[in-house]
Motif scaffolding. Structure first.
Motif, PDB file in Angstrom:
ATOM      1  N   LEU A 152       5.341 -19.450  -5.840  1.00 16.78           N
ATOM      2  CA  LEU A 152       5.580 -18.537  -4.715  1.00 16.78           C
ATOM      3  C   LEU A 152       5.140 -17.131  -5.101  1.00 16.78           C
ATOM      4  CD1 LEU A 152       6.862 -19.568  -2.066  1.00 16.78           C
ATOM      5  CD2 LEU A 152       7.446 -21.005  -4.021  1.00 16.78           C
ATOM      6  N   TRP A 153       4.610 -16.404  -4.129  1.00 16.59           N
ATOM      7  CA  TRP A 153       4.092 -15.058  -4.371  1.00 16.59           C
ATOM      8  C   TRP A 153       4.524 -14.182  -3.195  1.00 16.59           C
ATOM      9  CZ3 TRP A 153       2.516 -12.426  -8.331  1.00 16.59           C
ATOM     10  CH2 TRP A 153       1.658 -11.338  -8.219  1.00 16.59           C
ATOM     11  N   PRO A 154       5.720 -13.577  -3.251  1.00 19.71           N
ATOM     12  CA  PRO A 154       6.271 -12.845  -2.102  1.00 19.71           C
ATOM     13  C   PRO A 154       5.638 -11.471  -1.922  1.00 19.71           C
ATOM     14  CG  PRO A 154       7.789 -12.714  -3.952  1.00 19.71           C
ATOM     15  CD  PRO A 154       6.655 -13.609  -4.387  1.00 19.71           C
ATOM     16  N   VAL A 155       4.508 -11.419  -1.226  1.00 20.18           N
ATOM     17  CA  VAL A 155       3.738 -10.174  -1.123  1.00 20.18           C
ATOM     18  C   VAL A 155       4.509  -9.078  -0.392  1.00 20.18           C
ATOM     19  CG1 VAL A 155       1.489 -11.286  -1.313  1.00 20.18           C
ATOM     20  CG2 VAL A 155       2.541 -11.024   0.944  1.00 20.18           C
ATOM     21  N   GLY A 156       5.564  -9.440   0.341  1.00 16.27           N
ATOM     22  CA  GLY A 156       6.348  -8.428   1.029  1.00 16.27           C
ATOM     23  C   GLY A 156       7.480  -7.868   0.197  1.00 16.27           C
ATOM     24  N   ASP A 157       7.572  -8.275  -1.063  1.00 14.12           N
ATOM     25  CA  ASP A 157       8.662  -7.823  -1.924  1.00 14.12           C
ATOM     26  C   ASP A 157       8.336  -6.452  -2.502  1.00 14.12           C
ATOM     27  OD1 ASP A 157      11.200  -8.703  -3.519  1.00 14.12           O
ATOM     28  OD2 ASP A 157       9.829  -7.917  -5.027  1.00 14.12           O
ATOM     29  N   LEU A 158       9.215  -5.489  -2.257  1.00 19.49           N
ATOM     30  CA  LEU A 158       8.950  -4.111  -2.672  1.00 19.49           C
ATOM     31  C   LEU A 158       8.839  -3.980  -4.186  1.00 19.49           C
ATOM     32  CD1 LEU A 158       8.609  -1.156  -1.859  1.00 19.49           C
ATOM     33  CD2 LEU A 158      11.096  -0.927  -1.935  1.00 19.49           C
ATOM     34  N   ALA A 159       9.695  -4.689  -4.924  1.00 20.94           N
ATOM     35  CA  ALA A 159       9.644  -4.613  -6.385  1.00 20.94           C
ATOM     36  C   ALA A 159       8.317  -5.151  -6.911  1.00 20.94           C
ATOM     37  CB  ALA A 159      10.806  -5.393  -6.997  1.00 20.94           C
ATOM     38  N   LEU A 160       7.845  -6.237  -6.328  1.00 19.34           N
ATOM     39  CA  LEU A 160       6.558  -6.795  -6.739  1.00 19.34           C
ATOM     40  C   LEU A 160       5.429  -5.815  -6.440  1.00 19.34           C
ATOM     41  CD1 LEU A 160       4.756  -9.115  -7.749  1.00 19.34           C
ATOM     42  CD2 LEU A 160       4.797 -10.047  -5.414  1.00 19.34           C
ATOM     43  N   VAL A 161       5.456  -5.215  -5.271  1.00 21.49           N
ATOM     44  CA  VAL A 161       4.409  -4.258  -4.888  1.00 21.49           C
ATOM     45  C   VAL A 161       4.385  -3.075  -5.849  1.00 21.49           C
ATOM     46  CG1 VAL A 161       3.660  -2.633  -3.111  1.00 21.49           C
ATOM     47  CG2 VAL A 161       4.452  -4.909  -2.453  1.00 21.49           C
ATOM     48  N   ALA A 166       1.784  -0.342 -10.554  1.00 19.89           N
ATOM     49  CA  ALA A 166       1.851   0.318 -11.861  1.00 19.89           C
ATOM     50  C   ALA A 166       1.106  -0.464 -12.935  1.00 19.89           C
ATOM     51  CB  ALA A 166       3.313   0.495 -12.266  1.00 19.89           C
ATOM     52  N   ILE A 167       1.359  -1.756 -13.013  1.00 18.08           N
ATOM     53  CA  ILE A 167       0.788  -2.568 -14.096  1.00 18.08           C
ATOM     54  C   ILE A 167      -0.734  -2.648 -13.980  1.00 18.08           C
ATOM     55  CG2 ILE A 167       0.665  -4.931 -15.013  1.00 18.08           C
ATOM     56  CD1 ILE A 167       3.635  -5.181 -14.272  1.00 18.08           C
ATOM     57  N   LYS A 168      -1.213  -2.718 -12.762  1.00 22.86           N
ATOM     58  CA  LYS A 168      -2.658  -2.826 -12.554  1.00 22.86           C
ATOM     59  C   LYS A 168      -3.317  -1.466 -12.329  1.00 22.86           C
ATOM     60  CE  LYS A 168      -2.942  -7.219 -13.132  1.00 22.86           C
ATOM     61  NZ  LYS A 168      -3.683  -7.750 -14.307  1.00 22.86           N
ATOM     62  N   SER A 169      -2.553  -0.388 -12.562  1.00 20.56           N
ATOM     63  CA  SER A 169      -3.069   0.989 -12.507  1.00 20.56           C
ATOM     64  C   SER A 169      -3.781   1.298 -11.195  1.00 20.56           C
ATOM     65  CB  SER A 169      -4.020   1.237 -13.688  1.00 20.56           C
ATOM     66  OG  SER A 169      -3.361   1.028 -14.909  1.00 20.56           O
ATOM     67  N   ARG A 170      -3.146   0.943 -10.104  1.00 21.88           N
ATOM     68  CA  ARG A 170      -3.710   1.255  -8.795  1.00 21.88           C
ATOM     69  C   ARG A 170      -3.350   2.688  -8.418  1.00 21.88           C
ATOM     70  NH1 ARG A 170      -7.388  -1.956  -6.562  1.00 21.88           N
ATOM     71  NH2 ARG A 170      -6.608  -1.389  -4.493  1.00 21.88           N
ATOM     72  N   PRO A 171      -4.301   3.465  -7.909  1.00 23.08           N
ATOM     73  CA  PRO A 171      -4.004   4.850  -7.548  1.00 23.08           C
ATOM     74  C   PRO A 171      -3.109   4.958  -6.317  1.00 23.08           C
ATOM     75  CG  PRO A 171      -6.238   4.290  -6.897  1.00 23.08           C
ATOM     76  CD  PRO A 171      -5.720   3.123  -7.701  1.00 23.08           C
ATOM     77  N   HIS A 172      -3.133   3.928  -5.453  1.00 17.15           N
ATOM     78  CA  HIS A 172      -2.341   3.941  -4.231  1.00 17.15           C
ATOM     79  C   HIS A 172      -1.671   2.580  -4.058  1.00 17.15           C
ATOM     80  CE1 HIS A 172      -4.394   7.645  -3.232  1.00 17.15           C
ATOM     81  NE2 HIS A 172      -5.556   7.028  -3.370  1.00 17.15           N
ATOM     82  N   LYS A 173      -0.708   2.544  -3.188  1.00 20.73           N
ATOM     83  CA  LYS A 173      -0.029   1.282  -2.872  1.00 20.73           C
ATOM     84  C   LYS A 173      -1.065   0.270  -2.377  1.00 20.73           C
ATOM     85  CE  LYS A 173       3.383  -0.685   0.310  1.00 20.73           C
ATOM     86  NZ  LYS A 173       4.332  -0.385   1.415  1.00 20.73           N
ATOM     87  N   PRO A 174      -1.122  -0.914  -2.995  1.00 21.48           N
ATOM     88  CA  PRO A 174      -2.136  -1.897  -2.591  1.00 21.48           C
ATOM     89  C   PRO A 174      -1.809  -2.529  -1.246  1.00 21.48           C
ATOM     90  CG  PRO A 174      -0.677  -2.830  -4.248  1.00 21.48           C
ATOM     91  CD  PRO A 174      -0.300  -1.379  -4.126  1.00 21.48           C
ATOM     92  N   ASP A 175      -2.844  -2.956  -0.544  1.00 23.34           N
ATOM     93  CA  ASP A 175      -2.594  -3.627   0.726  1.00 23.34           C
ATOM     94  C   ASP A 175      -2.317  -5.114   0.495  1.00 23.34           C
ATOM     95  OD1 ASP A 175      -5.078  -4.868   0.286  1.00 23.34           O
ATOM     96  OD2 ASP A 175      -6.145  -3.491   1.601  1.00 23.34           O
ATOM     97  N   LYS A 176      -1.957  -5.799   1.560  1.00 24.46           N
ATOM     98  CA  LYS A 176      -1.553  -7.207   1.467  1.00 24.46           C
ATOM     99  C   LYS A 176      -2.683  -8.074   0.931  1.00 24.46           C
ATOM    100  CE  LYS A 176       0.311 -11.010   4.239  1.00 24.46           C
ATOM    101  NZ  LYS A 176       0.745 -11.433   5.604  1.00 24.46           N
ATOM    102  N   LEU A 177      -3.928  -7.810   1.376  1.00 24.34           N
ATOM    103  CA  LEU A 177      -5.058  -8.626   0.942  1.00 24.34           C
ATOM    104  C   LEU A 177      -5.268  -8.504  -0.566  1.00 24.34           C
ATOM    105  CD1 LEU A 177      -7.433 -10.475   1.571  1.00 24.34           C
ATOM    106  CD2 LEU A 177      -8.804  -8.433   2.076  1.00 24.34           C
ATOM    107  N   TRP A 178      -5.155  -7.288  -1.092  1.00 22.14           N
ATOM    108  CA  TRP A 178      -5.324  -7.100  -2.543  1.00 22.14           C
ATOM    109  C   TRP A 178      -4.253  -7.868  -3.297  1.00 22.14           C
ATOM    110  CZ3 TRP A 178      -2.418  -5.236  -6.568  1.00 22.14           C
ATOM    111  CH2 TRP A 178      -3.108  -4.990  -7.780  1.00 22.14           C
ATOM    112  N   LEU A 179      -3.015  -7.811  -2.813  1.00 20.16           N
ATOM    113  CA  LEU A 179      -1.927  -8.522  -3.481  1.00 20.16           C
ATOM    114  C   LEU A 179      -2.126 -10.030  -3.419  1.00 20.16           C
ATOM    115  CD1 LEU A 179       1.134  -6.420  -2.304  1.00 20.16           C
ATOM    116  CD2 LEU A 179       0.506  -6.871  -4.686  1.00 20.16           C
ATOM    117  N   GLU A 180      -2.586 -10.516  -2.274  1.00 17.14           N
ATOM    118  CA  GLU A 180      -2.841 -11.954  -2.154  1.00 17.14           C
ATOM    119  C   GLU A 180      -3.930 -12.385  -3.127  1.00 17.14           C
ATOM    120  OE1 GLU A 180      -3.692 -12.348   1.980  1.00 17.14           O
ATOM    121  OE2 GLU A 180      -1.584 -12.645   2.537  1.00 17.14           O
TER     122      GLU A 180
END
Length: 204
Positions: A152-161, A166-180
């Protein structure tokens, strides 16, 4: 249906960190995550609904107060609680409605909660999300914690986002497609990868 055990969870962690150096750093820094699980059934589903959009501490406090009002945490007993009693325990009007609908569906047999462990992920998701107030996040978390499903990969989970950002060093909050797309690299152990991301979040 596949169900994670402590042994298979530990093996999955080793497989994931061997293929992803960012996850390996999290485990090296904070230690491997433990298999998180809760008993399957009505009480756990209510607990997860209480956790929607609030802190874990707040949800636990509410759950404990509600449990103290019940002789037994069953759907039948839950429906006997008044709206006033639920509000006094910290249950919002909206969540009181959602959890009552879950109780009613459980009693009517529309939600065969004790048989969900024998059904595939998508069928479980369909049965759960048919009830107002249960979306994909709640269904995913129930599948992960109560049924111990491995992928399971809960893309709507705030802690996961937040952790993925942070871990993947994204400059901005990633969108759903990137997380998927990120989640695809962790199949068939996305639940375990989620546990590693959560570990980072809890320690950050």
């Amino acid at each position: 249906m596949a169900r994670l055990t402590h042994a298979s969870y530990a093996e999955a962690v080793e497989t994931l960190i061997a293929g992803d150096r960012d996850l390996a750093r999290v485990v090296a820094r904070h230690g491997p995550p433990k298999l998180l699980s809760r008993p399957p059934g009505f009480p756990t589903l209510v607990y997860i609904i209480f956790e929607q959009q609030v802190s874990l501490a707040s949800a636990k406090s509410t759950y404990d107060k509600v449990a103290a009002l019940l002789p037994e945490f069953t759907a039948e007993a839950y429906l006997q609680l008044s709206d006033e009693a639920l509000r006094a325990a910290g249950v919002s009007r909206q969540k009181a409605r959602y959890t009552r609908l879950v109780a009613e569906a459980t009693i009517a047999g529309d939600l065969p909660i004790h048989a969900l462990g024998r059904k595939p992920d998508e069928e479980v998701r369909t049965l759960l999300t048919a009830i107002t107030g249960i979306g994909n996040w709640t269904a995913d978390v129930y599948l992960m914690l109560a049924l111990r499903r491995p992928d399971l990969w809960p893309v709507g989970d705030l802690a996961l986002v937040k952790a993925a950002t942070a871990i993947k060093s994204r400059p901005h909050k990633p969108d759903k497609l990137w997380l998927e797309n990120l989640g695809e690299r962790y199949r068939p152990y996305r639940s375990v990868a989620t546990g590693i991301f959560w570990r980072h979040y809890l320690h950050s």
